[in-house]
Motif scaffolding. Structure first.
Motif, PDB file in Angstrom:
ATOM      1  N   GLU A   1      30.983  16.681  34.122  1.00 58.99           N
ATOM      2  CA  GLU A   1      31.450  16.901  32.750  1.00 58.99           C
ATOM      3  C   GLU A   1      30.304  16.789  31.751  1.00 58.99           C
ATOM      4  N   GLY A   2      29.229  16.091  32.129  1.00 58.22           N
ATOM      5  CA  GLY A   2      28.088  15.926  31.243  1.00 58.22           C
ATOM      6  C   GLY A   2      27.125  17.100  31.230  1.00 58.22           C
ATOM      7  N   PHE A   3      27.274  18.059  32.132  1.00 60.27           N
ATOM      8  CA  PHE A   3      26.380  19.215  32.153  1.00 60.27           C
ATOM      9  C   PHE A   3      26.606  20.058  30.899  1.00 60.27           C
TER      10      PHE A   3
ATOM     11  N   LEU B   1      42.563  27.162  43.426  1.00 58.00           N
ATOM     12  CA  LEU B   1      42.690  28.519  42.893  1.00 58.00           C
ATOM     13  C   LEU B   1      41.688  28.772  41.769  1.00 58.00           C
ATOM     14  N   LYS B   2      41.482  27.779  40.914  1.00 59.26           N
ATOM     15  CA  LYS B   2      40.510  27.919  39.830  1.00 59.26           C
ATOM     16  C   LYS B   2      39.090  28.038  40.381  1.00 59.26           C
ATOM     17  N   CYS B   3      38.798  27.292  41.441  1.00 62.73           N
ATOM     18  CA  CYS B   3      37.484  27.382  42.085  1.00 62.73           C
ATOM     19  C   CYS B   3      37.287  28.782  42.662  1.00 62.73           C
ATOM     20  N   ALA B   4      38.313  29.279  43.364  1.00 59.26           N
ATOM     21  CA  ALA B   4      38.242  30.627  43.933  1.00 59.26           C
ATOM     22  C   ALA B   4      38.057  31.673  42.843  1.00 59.26           C
ATOM     23  N   HIS B   5      38.770  31.520  41.736  1.00 57.63           N
ATOM     24  CA  HIS B   5      38.657  32.468  40.630  1.00 57.63           C
ATOM     25  C   HIS B   5      37.253  32.471  40.044  1.00 57.63           C
ATOM     26  N   ALA B   6      36.666  31.287  39.865  1.00 55.90           N
ATOM     27  CA  ALA B   6      35.297  31.207  39.333  1.00 55.90           C
ATOM     28  C   ALA B   6      34.315  31.903  40.268  1.00 55.90           C
ATOM     29  N   CYS B   7      34.471  31.683  41.586  1.00 54.16           N
ATOM     30  CA  CYS B   7      33.577  32.321  42.564  1.00 54.16           C
ATOM     31  C   CYS B   7      33.734  33.834  42.557  1.00 54.16           C
ATOM     32  N   LEU B   8      34.975  34.313  42.539  1.00 54.20           N
ATOM     33  CA  LEU B   8      35.207  35.758  42.535  1.00 54.20           C
ATOM     34  C   LEU B   8      34.699  36.400  41.249  1.00 54.20           C
ATOM     35  N   THR B   9      34.886  35.744  40.129  1.00 55.66           N
ATOM     36  CA  THR B   9      34.391  36.273  38.850  1.00 55.66           C
ATOM     37  C   THR B   9      32.873  36.385  38.873  1.00 55.66           C
ATOM     38  N   ALA B  10      32.212  35.354  39.362  1.00 55.33           N
ATOM     39  CA  ALA B  10      30.745  35.373  39.436  1.00 55.33           C
ATOM     40  C   ALA B  10      30.264  36.495  40.352  1.00 55.33           C
ATOM     41  N   MET B  11      30.930  36.676  41.471  1.00 45.87           N
ATOM     42  CA  MET B  11      30.521  37.729  42.417  1.00 45.87           C
ATOM     43  C   MET B  11      30.794  39.113  41.835  1.00 45.87           C
TER      44      MET B  11
ATOM     45  N   VAL C   1      24.623  34.685  27.470  1.00 45.51           N
ATOM     46  CA  VAL C   1      24.186  36.047  27.760  1.00 45.51           C
ATOM     47  C   VAL C   1      23.021  36.106  28.742  1.00 45.51           C
ATOM     48  N   GLY C   2      22.251  35.052  28.862  1.00 43.97           N
ATOM     49  CA  GLY C   2      21.109  35.056  29.775  1.00 43.97           C
ATOM     50  C   GLY C   2      21.546  34.927  31.222  1.00 43.97           C
ATOM     51  N   VAL C   3      20.829  35.604  32.107  1.00 38.47           N
ATOM     52  CA  VAL C   3      21.163  35.597  33.529  1.00 38.47           C
ATOM     53  C   VAL C   3      21.209  34.177  34.081  1.00 38.47           C
ATOM     54  N   ALA C   4      20.183  33.394  33.807  1.00 40.50           N
ATOM     55  CA  ALA C   4      20.139  32.019  34.317  1.00 40.50           C
ATOM     56  C   ALA C   4      21.306  31.201  33.780  1.00 40.50           C
ATOM     57  N   GLY C   5      21.620  31.346  32.524  1.00 41.72           N
ATOM     58  CA  GLY C   5      22.728  30.609  31.921  1.00 41.72           C
ATOM     59  C   GLY C   5      24.074  30.993  32.497  1.00 41.72           C
ATOM     60  N   ILE C   6      24.257  32.275  32.736  1.00 43.87           N
ATOM     61  CA  ILE C   6      25.524  32.759  33.288  1.00 43.87           C
ATOM     62  C   ILE C   6      25.772  32.167  34.672  1.00 43.87           C
ATOM     63  N   TYR C   7      24.773  32.241  35.544  1.00 46.04           N
ATOM     64  CA  TYR C   7      24.985  31.761  36.910  1.00 46.04           C
ATOM     65  C   TYR C   7      24.941  30.243  37.012  1.00 46.04           C
ATOM     66  N   ALA C   8      24.267  29.590  36.088  1.00 47.37           N
ATOM     67  CA  ALA C   8      24.338  28.124  36.026  1.00 47.37           C
ATOM     68  C   ALA C   8      25.762  27.714  35.639  1.00 47.37           C
ATOM     69  N   PHE C   9      26.337  28.416  34.679  1.00 44.54           N
ATOM     70  CA  PHE C   9      27.707  28.125  34.260  1.00 44.54           C
ATOM     71  C   PHE C   9      28.684  28.293  35.419  1.00 44.54           C
ATOM     72  N   TYR C  10      28.626  29.439  36.096  1.00 43.55           N
ATOM     73  CA  TYR C  10      29.554  29.675  37.210  1.00 43.55           C
ATOM     74  C   TYR C  10      29.366  28.645  38.326  1.00 43.55           C
ATOM     75  N   SER C  11      28.130  28.270  38.586  1.00 48.83           N
ATOM     76  CA  SER C  11      27.859  27.288  39.639  1.00 48.83           C
ATOM     77  C   SER C  11      28.482  25.940  39.311  1.00 48.83           C
ATOM     78  N   ILE C  12      28.275  25.480  38.092  1.00 50.16           N
ATOM     79  CA  ILE C  12      28.822  24.189  37.676  1.00 50.16           C
ATOM     80  C   ILE C  12      30.350  24.263  37.603  1.00 50.16           C
ATOM     81  N   LEU C  13      30.880  25.369  37.135  1.00 51.06           N
ATOM     82  CA  LEU C  13      32.331  25.525  37.039  1.00 51.06           C
ATOM     83  C   LEU C  13      32.981  25.482  38.425  1.00 51.06           C
ATOM     84  N   ALA C  14      32.417  26.214  39.368  1.00 48.83           N
ATOM     85  CA  ALA C  14      32.965  26.204  40.734  1.00 48.83           C
ATOM     86  C   ALA C  14      32.855  24.808  41.347  1.00 48.83           C
ATOM     87  N   LEU C  15      31.721  24.156  41.139  1.00 52.66           N
ATOM     88  CA  LEU C  15      31.539  22.797  41.660  1.00 52.66           C
ATOM     89  C   LEU C  15      32.548  21.836  41.030  1.00 52.66           C
ATOM     90  N   ARG C  16      32.809  22.002  39.751  1.00 54.08           N
ATOM     91  CA  ARG C  16      33.786  21.147  39.069  1.00 54.08           C
ATOM     92  C   ARG C  16      35.162  21.300  39.700  1.00 54.08           C
TER      93      ARG C  16
END
Length: 119
Positions: free
Chosen positions: A5-7, A48-58, A18-33
């Protein structure tokens, strides 16, 4: 969970990522959460939320790389995972095979994301 939660990626913001690094950092932390929430609570909604975050990122990665099929691969991986026996019933050999397959796929996706960072 408190550490995740502190990330900064999970802090509310009025600015769009909008930045590539920021986008994939967000999805990574969201899926991990969501994976952590599921692990601690066993609430199917968190899975289901974890699966949705992974599918959205992909799906987003597919849109930005010519010929990529990460969304379809991830969807198939998730379908396969839910159709197999529960993890409690798996022998250690099968579980090791699943982990190795996940590592291989993860490395391929990391290489694809890294190519976006330099491209």
């Amino acid at each position: 969970m408190e550490t995740l939660e502190g990330f900064q990626e999970l802090e509310p913001s009025d600015e769009e990522i909008v930045g590539v690094a920021g986008i994939y950092a967000f999805y990574s932390i969201l899926a991990l959460r969501y994976a952590s929430l599921y692990r601690s609570s066993a609430e199917s909604e968190d899975a289901l939320k974890c699966a949705h975050a992974c599918l959205t990122a992909m799906g987003q990665l597919d849109q930005n790389l010519t010929g990529a099929e990460f969304f379809a691969q991830e969807a198939e991986s998730q379908r396969r995972a839910i159709s197999e026996r529960p993890l409690d019933d798996l022998n250690s050999g099968h579980l090791s095979q699943l982990r190795e397959c996940d590592r291989t796929v993860g490395r391929e996706r990391l290489v694809a994301i890294q190519s976006r960072l330099v491209g």
